[in-house]
Design a protein around this motif. Structure first.
Motif, mmCIF file in Angstrom:
data_model
loop_
_atom_site.group_PDB
_atom_site.id
_atom_site.type_symbol
_atom_site.label_atom_id
_atom_site.label_comp_id
_atom_site.label_asym_id
_atom_site.label_seq_id
_atom_site.Cartn_x
_atom_site.Cartn_y
_atom_site.Cartn_z
ATOM 1 N N ASP A 104 42.128 -29.965 -75.295
ATOM 2 C CA ASP A 104 43.544 -29.840 -75.676
ATOM 3 C C ASP A 104 43.855 -30.655 -76.919
ATOM 4 O O ASP A 104 44.463 -30.175 -77.871
ATOM 5 C CB ASP A 104 44.454 -30.342 -74.545
ATOM 6 C CG ASP A 104 44.425 -29.382 -73.385
ATOM 7 O OD1 ASP A 104 43.844 -28.289 -73.549
ATOM 8 O OD2 ASP A 104 44.978 -29.734 -72.323
ATOM 9 N N MET A 105 43.420 -31.889 -76.899
ATOM 10 C CA MET A 105 43.739 -32.764 -78.022
ATOM 11 C C MET A 105 42.935 -32.362 -79.261
ATOM 12 O O MET A 105 43.417 -32.475 -80.386
ATOM 13 C CB MET A 105 43.464 -34.217 -77.641
ATOM 14 C CG MET A 105 44.112 -35.183 -78.589
ATOM 15 S SD MET A 105 44.151 -36.824 -77.882
ATOM 16 C CE MET A 105 44.697 -37.724 -79.327
ATOM 17 N N GLN A 106 41.725 -31.854 -79.033
ATOM 18 C CA GLN A 106 40.904 -31.389 -80.161
ATOM 19 C C GLN A 106 41.628 -30.275 -80.926
ATOM 20 O O GLN A 106 41.672 -30.273 -82.155
ATOM 21 C CB GLN A 106 39.548 -30.875 -79.660
ATOM 22 C CG GLN A 106 38.634 -30.402 -80.779
ATOM 23 C CD GLN A 106 37.327 -29.798 -80.265
ATOM 24 O OE1 GLN A 106 37.052 -29.833 -79.070
ATOM 25 N NE2 GLN A 106 36.534 -29.271 -81.161
ATOM 26 N N ASN A 107 42.242 -29.331 -80.162
ATOM 27 C CA ASN A 107 42.991 -28.240 -80.808
ATOM 28 C C ASN A 107 44.078 -28.782 -81.705
ATOM 29 O O ASN A 107 44.274 -28.312 -82.828
ATOM 30 C CB ASN A 107 43.646 -27.345 -79.736
ATOM 31 C CG ASN A 107 42.615 -26.436 -79.104
ATOM 32 O OD1 ASN A 107 41.580 -26.182 -79.709
ATOM 33 N ND2 ASN A 107 42.900 -25.975 -77.893
ATOM 34 N N THR A 108 44.802 -29.783 -81.195
ATOM 35 C CA THR A 108 45.888 -30.383 -81.982
ATOM 36 C C THR A 108 45.330 -31.075 -83.222
ATOM 37 O O THR A 108 45.844 -30.904 -84.329
ATOM 38 C CB THR A 108 46.666 -31.387 -81.108
ATOM 39 O OG1 THR A 108 47.216 -30.667 -80.007
ATOM 40 C CG2 THR A 108 47.784 -32.056 -81.894
ATOM 41 N N LEU A 109 44.263 -31.833 -83.039
ATOM 42 C CA LEU A 109 43.712 -32.581 -84.180
ATOM 43 C C LEU A 109 43.120 -31.637 -85.235
ATOM 44 O O LEU A 109 43.187 -31.912 -86.431
ATOM 45 C CB LEU A 109 42.657 -33.595 -83.717
ATOM 46 C CG LEU A 109 43.168 -34.767 -82.868
ATOM 47 C CD1 LEU A 109 42.036 -35.757 -82.589
ATOM 48 C CD2 LEU A 109 44.332 -35.503 -83.536
ATOM 49 N N GLU A 110 42.554 -30.509 -84.770
ATOM 50 C CA GLU A 110 41.965 -29.574 -85.737
ATOM 51 C C GLU A 110 43.020 -28.952 -86.648
ATOM 52 O O GLU A 110 42.720 -28.554 -87.765
ATOM 53 C CB GLU A 110 41.147 -28.500 -85.013
ATOM 54 C CG GLU A 110 39.739 -29.016 -84.781
ATOM 55 C CD GLU A 110 38.900 -28.126 -83.884
ATOM 56 O OE1 GLU A 110 39.433 -27.146 -83.328
ATOM 57 O OE2 GLU A 110 37.704 -28.436 -83.722
ATOM 58 N N LYS A 111 44.261 -28.904 -86.162
ATOM 59 C CA LYS A 111 45.346 -28.320 -86.990
ATOM 60 C C LYS A 111 46.046 -29.386 -87.823
ATOM 61 O O LYS A 111 46.975 -29.090 -88.560
ATOM 62 C CB LYS A 111 46.386 -27.664 -86.067
ATOM 63 C CG LYS A 111 45.870 -26.424 -85.376
ATOM 64 C CD LYS A 111 47.017 -25.691 -84.660
ATOM 65 C CE LYS A 111 46.503 -24.885 -83.497
ATOM 66 N NZ LYS A 111 46.872 -25.431 -82.191
#
Ligand code: 5GP
Ligand code: MN
Length: 342
Positions: A104-111
């Motif tokens: 979940d947090m990876q998705n946010t950080l990737e954006k």
């Protein structure tokens, strides 16, 4: 050692900035110590820094100065997203790749549209704009100390920062005993004590905070210990049912793998822990000498870490994971026989 964009980072930090500081999923003493110490330091420099961690961290770290100001991404998602959206830079501490924060947090950080600054001691780091990476240093907390030192800001280290840094260095070095613990580490620890880190209290808060159930869980783990003498290997298993029986709390299994490694002659130790919430088997590996558990975890268990301490996971059952592990050992027999010479 990689030091990339250090001057540019300092130029960027000339103005007061909104900053988010992130540690890895399942934060340990080094991740919590480093993120909180850096937050306190950045705040003292006139910035506004917020620590966001992916998920829960053990109760024996809740006393760390500033712990109450952190956001948990899984649990305080709105506040976490808000802090990330408002930030002008994100510091990534004690991890080498974005997937280490969890999906979940990876998705946010990737954006994330702005830049990342990484301070970390794990192998094979992702490339980000600003980097301080050194796999020879025992802990990210020691690197945060050295980052502050590079900025000529040691005077800004107060008791809160010293306490956070001491804690992370202590936990990541197994209380100053692992090989990466150097004379520099001890000099830094001495300085941190001078700056107000109360070493007896820190050890007490972290290591003498067991619940009765945690000791019973340890007892169960030790009775599950298996030794494979021909491979100088020992491993421990814990099922979900056993965890439930002893009221498992986050952090309760931390360090248990070291009991397997404490057996005389053991080179490779592992613990396999069933995690029915995530539907995986979480594995910790420890080794002595030249047998690299970082490579072993990368090659066979979708993980990584350091040469002598690494982790990974498996999506098959506990029993099958153990069978798979044991079946891998013959190909390493030679190195497991010679890895550690006293
Ligand atoms: P622990 O066994 O204490 O959870 O972790 C030991 C070391 O291995 C830590 O430095 C940790 O960051 C790393 N590590 C643990 N689990 C994983 C994993 O699943 N993937 C990777 N890449 N590293 C891990
Ligand atoms: Mn670390």
């Amino acid at each position: 050692m990689i030091l990339k964009g250090f001057t540019a980072l300092n130029n960027f930090l000339e103005k007061p900035r909104n900053i988010v500081v992130v540690g890895h999923r399942n934060p340990d003493g080094d991740a919590m110590g480093a993120t909180l110490a850096l937050k306190h330091y950045l705040d003292k420099k006139g910035h506004s820094a917020t620590v966001v961690v992916p998920n829960e961290y053990p109760a024996f770290l809740h006393w760390l100065p500033g712990s109450e100001t952190t956001y948990r991404f899984d649990w305080q998602n709105t506040q976490s997203q808000k802090a990330i959206n408002a930030s002008e830079i994100i510091f990534l501490l004690d991890f080498n790749a974005l997937h280490r924060v969890g999906d979940d947090m990876q998705n946010t950080l990737e954006k994330y549209p702005n830049d990342f600054a990484m301070i970390d001691h794990h192998q094979q780091p992702d490339d980000v704009k600003y980097m301080y990476s050194d796999v020879t240093i025992c802990s990210t907390c020691q690197m945060v100390y050295q980052f502050i030192e590079m900025n000529n800001d040691l005077d800004l280290i107060d008791a809160a920062i010293a306490t956070c840094l001491y804690t992370g260095i202590m936990t990541d070095t197994g209380s100053f005993r692992f090989r990466a613990t150097t004379s520099t580490t001890h000099r830094i620890i001495a300085n941190l004590i001078d700056k107000g880190a109360q070493n007896d209290k820190i050890h007490n808060n972290v290591y003498d905070a067991n619940s009765y159930n945690r000791l019973l869980l340890l007892g169960q783990a030790l009775s599950n210990l298996q030794i494979l003498p021909s491979y100088n290997t020992a491993y421990i298993t814990l099922t979900s049912e056993e965890k439930k029986r002893f009221d498992f709390q986050k952090g309760d299994t931390e360090g248990i793998v070291n009991y397997a490694l404490s057996l005389k002659g053991i080179i490779l130790a592992a613990i396999f822990i069933e995690d029915s919430e995530q539907g995986i088997i979480k594995i910790s590996f420890r080794s002595k000498g030249t047998f690299s558990v970082n490579k072993f975890a990368r090659n066979h268990f979708n993980g990584g870490g350091h040469d002598n301490a690494a982790g990974g996971k498996s999506n098959i059952s506990l029993a099958k994971t153990v069978t798979n592990f044991v079946s891998l050992l013959p190909q390493y027999q030679t190195v497991l026989e010679t890895s550690y010479e006293n």
